[in-house]
Enzyme design. Sequence first.
Site, short mmCIF file in Angstrom:
data_model
loop_
_atom_site.label_atom_id
_atom_site.label_comp_id
_atom_site.label_asym_id
_atom_site.label_seq_id
_atom_site.Cartn_x
_atom_site.Cartn_y
_atom_site.Cartn_z
N HIS A 28 -11.70 37.25 33.73
CA HIS A 28 -12.71 36.88 34.73
C HIS A 28 -12.64 37.89 35.88
O HIS A 28 -11.79 37.77 36.77
CB HIS A 28 -12.43 35.45 35.22
CG HIS A 28 -13.45 34.89 36.16
ND1 HIS A 28 -13.87 33.58 36.10
CD2 HIS A 28 -14.14 35.43 37.19
CE1 HIS A 28 -14.77 33.36 37.05
NE2 HIS A 28 -14.94 34.47 37.73
N THR A 40 -14.31 29.98 30.99
CA THR A 40 -14.27 30.10 32.45
C THR A 40 -15.55 29.47 33.00
O THR A 40 -16.60 29.52 32.36
CB THR A 40 -14.05 31.56 32.92
OG1 THR A 40 -13.69 31.54 34.30
CG2 THR A 40 -15.27 32.45 32.71
N CYS A 87 -19.45 37.46 39.19
CA CYS A 87 -18.27 37.85 38.41
C CYS A 87 -18.70 38.10 36.96
O CYS A 87 -19.77 37.70 36.53
CB CYS A 87 -17.22 36.76 38.43
SG CYS A 87 -16.55 36.41 40.06
#
Lengths: 199, 159
Positions: free
Chosen positions: B45, B22, B28
């Site tokens: 995620h 990712t 995040c």
Amino acid sequence: MEISEIDLDMLKEVANIGAGNAASALSEMTGQAIDISVPKCEMISYAEIAERMGGADNVILGMLVQMSGDIDGYILLAQELEDARNTLRILLGQEIPQQDFEVPDYEAMREVCNIMVSTYLSAIASMMQLTIMPSVPEMTIDMAMAIMNVPVLVYGELESVLFLRTEFGGDAKSIKGNFFMMPTLESLETLKKALTGSL
Amino acid sequence: MKTVIIGMAELAVVKAPQHVATLGLGSCIGVVLYDKINKIGGMVHIVMPDSGKKSNVIRAKYADTGVDELLSQMVRAGANPRALTAKLAGGAHMFGGLGKSDALKVGDRNAFNSKMAVLRLRIPIIAEDMGGSYGRTIELDPENGSLMVKTVGKGVKTI
């Protein structure tokens, strides 16, 4: 809470008022004609954010200002690094080498950001009779997705992100960048009321 | 084999030699679960700390639902829940200089809630790279469970 099409149109109007003013301030500062686009205002999905910013790991410059007073939220100025170097070249009248930014460059960029944001907000505030205070800008160079973390968090309770973007530039020699306004959901209501009242 | 790239609020489970990655984690969290016997790896995620127990949410978006969802998809893909280990990365405070900005401080809560969610499932956390005020791109290699963490200007490391 949902953001309607009417809200999006309203925000576009608000951004238009501010952007015109910011462009003329920047134009005065640099002695260059600065074009601005008609602001775009839309709700976009998480997946689209990366696309709009040249890819999730595209490294860009982000300058963030927090708004307080009658309106809470953020204003983000985002530039491709090449466009940021070009802005500095115009501003300082000297070439900026193709490498990392130095501290004096940051200061010059911070000044650009300060002027744009304060003129943008003062036009909106005086038209709508609101008090909006900008913070000192905070700058970072990072992956586009990490910088666009800001709208994601401001609209965290929604499943998409309010994307209120005005593009500056156009001419290759001009200053190019993206200007995002992100009022919180509560402040959206305040803006709506103020705009209705000022018409 | 191509690397599977997941976006915000998404998850994926892969088997070696395929990788999962990712890009540009800010506040995040990327939670990674790994079964070294079956060489199965998964990544979620996570964007926000708490779903507020609402139904009909995107489960991968929240710490309290995303880790559970990742586990069940790992098990469905053939992973042994007792063989799993976890690694976490992300949880930055982007634009950390704007001190009073509460909305942007969600990284810490994301990190805490994600860790709690993993520990509640009795999965040991063997490595983490969290905090700071910069973005991270992460990539898991299920061949050996290594997690590569890339940053802008702060180098690349493997945890």
